[in-house]
Design a protein around this motif. Structure first.
Motif, PDB file in Angstrom:
ATOM      1  N   VAL A   1       0.860  -1.190   0.000  1.00 15.29           N
ATOM      2  CA  VAL A   1       0.000   0.000   0.000  1.00 15.29           C
ATOM      3  C   VAL A   1       0.892   1.235   0.000  1.00 15.29           C
ATOM      4  CG1 VAL A   1      -2.045  -1.041   1.057  1.00 15.29           C
ATOM      5  CG2 VAL A   1      -0.249  -0.140   2.519  1.00 15.29           C
ATOM      6  N   ARG A   2       0.368   2.310  -0.577  1.00 14.81           N
ATOM      7  CA  ARG A   2       1.160   3.537  -0.691  1.00 14.81           C
ATOM      8  C   ARG A   2       0.249   4.747  -0.575  1.00 14.81           C
ATOM      9  NH1 ARG A   2       4.946   5.315  -5.807  1.00 14.81           N
ATOM     10  NH2 ARG A   2       5.881   7.075  -4.733  1.00 14.81           N
ATOM     11  N   GLY A   3       0.763   5.763   0.062  1.00  8.29           N
ATOM     12  CA  GLY A   3       0.044   7.032   0.170  1.00  8.29           C
ATOM     13  C   GLY A   3       1.013   8.170  -0.039  1.00  8.29           C
ATOM     14  N   LYS A   4       0.647   9.115  -0.878  1.00  9.22           N
ATOM     15  CA  LYS A   4       1.525  10.263  -1.107  1.00  9.22           C
ATOM     16  C   LYS A   4       0.689  11.485  -1.438  1.00  9.22           C
ATOM     17  CE  LYS A   4       2.397   9.622  -6.020  1.00  9.22           C
ATOM     18  NZ  LYS A   4       3.400   9.723  -7.050  1.00  9.22           N
ATOM     19  N   THR A   5       1.302  12.643  -1.239  1.00  5.01           N
ATOM     20  CA  THR A   5       0.639  13.895  -1.596  1.00  5.01           C
ATOM     21  C   THR A   5       0.922  14.182  -3.065  1.00  5.01           C
ATOM     22  OG1 THR A   5       2.559  15.113  -0.810  1.00  5.01           O
ATOM     23  CG2 THR A   5       0.727  14.854   0.719  1.00  5.01           C
TER      24      THR A   5
ATOM     25  N   ASN B   1       2.587  19.811   9.212  1.00  2.00           N
ATOM     26  CA  ASN B   1       2.520  18.386   8.877  1.00  2.00           C
ATOM     27  C   ASN B   1       1.256  18.035   8.095  1.00  2.00           C
ATOM     28  OD1 ASN B   1       0.636  18.628  10.867  1.00  2.00           O
ATOM     29  ND2 ASN B   1       1.475  17.033  12.187  1.00  2.00           N
ATOM     30  N   THR B   2       0.666  18.994   7.404  1.00  2.00           N
ATOM     31  CA  THR B   2      -0.554  18.746   6.638  1.00  2.00           C
ATOM     32  C   THR B   2      -0.328  17.702   5.556  1.00  2.00           C
ATOM     33  OG1 THR B   2      -1.055  21.080   6.948  1.00  2.00           O
ATOM     34  CG2 THR B   2      -2.471  19.882   5.463  1.00  2.00           C
ATOM     35  N   GLY B   3       0.798  17.815   4.834  1.00  2.00           N
ATOM     36  CA  GLY B   3       1.124  16.848   3.786  1.00  2.00           C
ATOM     37  C   GLY B   3       1.304  15.462   4.352  1.00  2.00           C
ATOM     38  N   ASP B   4       1.922  15.365   5.520  1.00  2.00           N
ATOM     39  CA  ASP B   4       2.136  14.088   6.176  1.00  2.00           C
ATOM     40  C   ASP B   4       0.800  13.431   6.521  1.00  2.00           C
ATOM     41  OD1 ASP B   4       4.163  12.284   7.168  1.00  2.00           O
ATOM     42  OD2 ASP B   4       3.450  12.788   9.180  1.00  2.00           O
ATOM     43  N   LYS B   5      -0.137  14.213   7.007  1.00  2.14           N
ATOM     44  CA  LYS B   5      -1.467  13.691   7.366  1.00  2.14           C
ATOM     45  C   LYS B   5      -2.233  13.239   6.124  1.00  2.14           C
ATOM     46  CE  LYS B   5      -2.102  15.981  11.758  1.00  2.14           C
ATOM     47  NZ  LYS B   5      -2.996  16.703  12.623  1.00  2.14           N
TER      48      LYS B   5
ATOM     49  N   VAL C   1      11.831  17.503  -0.296  1.00  4.25           N
ATOM     50  CA  VAL C   1      11.684  18.957  -0.336  1.00  4.25           C
ATOM     51  C   VAL C   1      12.446  19.515  -1.531  1.00  4.25           C
ATOM     52  CG1 VAL C   1      12.063  21.102   0.935  1.00  4.25           C
ATOM     53  CG2 VAL C   1      11.549  19.007   2.172  1.00  4.25           C
ATOM     54  N   GLY C   2      11.893  20.558  -2.133  1.00  7.90           N
ATOM     55  CA  GLY C   2      12.585  21.280  -3.199  1.00  7.90           C
ATOM     56  C   GLY C   2      12.733  20.466  -4.462  1.00  7.90           C
ATOM     57  N   ALA C   3      13.900  20.580  -5.108  1.00  5.37           N
ATOM     58  CA  ALA C   3      14.148  19.917  -6.382  1.00  5.37           C
ATOM     59  C   ALA C   3      14.094  18.395  -6.253  1.00  5.37           C
ATOM     60  CB  ALA C   3      15.503  20.349  -6.936  1.00  5.37           C
ATOM     61  N   ASN C   4      14.355  17.862  -5.060  1.00  2.00           N
ATOM     62  CA  ASN C   4      14.270  16.417  -4.840  1.00  2.00           C
ATOM     63  C   ASN C   4      12.827  15.938  -4.861  1.00  2.00           C
ATOM     64  OD1 ASN C   4      17.044  16.214  -4.488  1.00  2.00           O
ATOM     65  ND2 ASN C   4      16.889  16.554  -2.276  1.00  2.00           N
TER      66      ASN C   4
ATOM     67  N   GLN D   1       9.537  19.086  -9.904  1.00  8.34           N
ATOM     68  CA  GLN D   1      10.112  20.159 -10.704  1.00  8.34           C
ATOM     69  C   GLN D   1       9.716  21.540 -10.205  1.00  8.34           C
ATOM     70  OE1 GLN D   1       8.831  19.122 -14.628  1.00  8.34           O
ATOM     71  NE2 GLN D   1      10.485  17.647 -14.927  1.00  8.34           N
ATOM     72  N   LEU D   2       8.629  21.640  -9.481  1.00 11.49           N
ATOM     73  CA  LEU D   2       8.167  22.934  -8.992  1.00 11.49           C
ATOM     74  C   LEU D   2       8.816  23.309  -7.657  1.00 11.49           C
ATOM     75  CD1 LEU D   2       4.403  22.568  -9.871  1.00 11.49           C
ATOM     76  CD2 LEU D   2       6.147  23.801 -11.160  1.00 11.49           C
ATOM     77  N   GLY D   3       9.548  22.385  -7.071  1.00 14.49           N
ATOM     78  CA  GLY D   3      10.255  22.674  -5.824  1.00 14.49           C
ATOM     79  C   GLY D   3       9.397  22.633  -4.584  1.00 14.49           C
ATOM     80  N   GLY D   4       8.291  21.930  -4.626  1.00 15.30           N
ATOM     81  CA  GLY D   4       7.413  21.833  -3.455  1.00 15.30           C
ATOM     82  C   GLY D   4       7.849  20.758  -2.479  1.00 15.30           C
ATOM     83  N   VAL D   5       6.921  20.357  -1.640  1.00 15.33           N
ATOM     84  CA  VAL D   5       7.164  19.316  -0.645  1.00 15.33           C
ATOM     85  C   VAL D   5       6.226  18.157  -0.953  1.00 15.33           C
ATOM     86  CG1 VAL D   5       7.018  18.752   1.803  1.00 15.33           C
ATOM     87  CG2 VAL D   5       7.741  21.031   1.099  1.00 15.33           C
ATOM     88  N   GLN D   6       6.755  16.936  -0.868  1.00 16.43           N
ATOM     89  CA  GLN D   6       5.918  15.761  -1.119  1.00 16.43           C
ATOM     90  C   GLN D   6       6.176  14.724  -0.034  1.00 16.43           C
ATOM     91  OE1 GLN D   6       6.546  13.539  -4.801  1.00 16.43           O
ATOM     92  NE2 GLN D   6       4.356  13.195  -4.921  1.00 16.43           N
TER      93      GLN D   6
END
Length: 174
Positions: free
Chosen positions: A109-113, A122-126, A153-156, A159-164
């Motif tokens: 199972v997998r969950g991601k933003t 920690n909204t993305g984490d939730k 975080v960022g470029a990792n 491409q938009l440099g956000g957080v996932q």
């Protein structure tokens, strides 16, 4: 006559030995007969009749224990019923491998933003955790063994440099 007496005494001895054994009732309907050595915080350690090796079952897999000598019944955990995605809030995330002993592995199972994810705190984490639990609920799994929990975080991240936030695990059921 000696054969009848011998047979009768064997039956009594067998009944007495079985009556002294502890019975671990699992949520799957299976019963394990043996001797409970100890009840830890998340596991039950026991020995099968006639064996010296210690075995363990996670408490999440066990409904109750009936102690043979005293007859005392110890309720261990309530069964968690997950019928579909709507029951995602019932899913329990486990982080120790020993907690899943006695449960059956169903699948990954997998969950991601999302890729465009500008989260605060920690909204993305939730959100990732909710998606992870929903994926397990779809499989009918009340338990997830967490295998990875990371935030990029960022470029990792993209491409938009956000957080996932990305969470992965294995779904388990009774």
């Amino acid at each position: 006559m000696k054969k009848i007496i011998l047979l009768f005494s064997m039956i009594l001895t067998t009944s007495f030995v079985v009556a002294q054994a502890d019975v671990i009732s699992k949520h799957s309907g299976e019963n394990v007969t043996g001797k409970v050595v100890r009840v830890d915080e998340y596991t039950v350690v026991f020995k099968y009749d006639g064996e010296d090796a210690e075995n363990s079952i996670g408490k999440y897999a066990i409904e109750k224990i009936v102690y043979g000598k005293s007859g005392r019944v110890e309720d261990v955990t309530e069964k968690i019923v997950v019928s579909g995605e709507a029951d995602w809030e019932k899913v329990v995330i486990l982080e120790e491998k020993s907690y899943i002993a006695g449960l059956k592995k169903v699948g990954d199972v997998r969950g991601k933003t999302g890729l465009i994810n500008f989260q605060t705190g920690n909204t993305g984490d939730k959100k990732a955790e909710k998606k992870l639990k929903m994926a397990a609920a779809v499989l009918g799994c009340p338990f997830i063994l967490m295998t990875a929990d990371k935030t990029t975080v960022g470029a990792n991240s993209n491409q938009l440099g956000g957080v996932q936030a990305i969470k992965t695990g294995l779904g388990y059921k009774y």
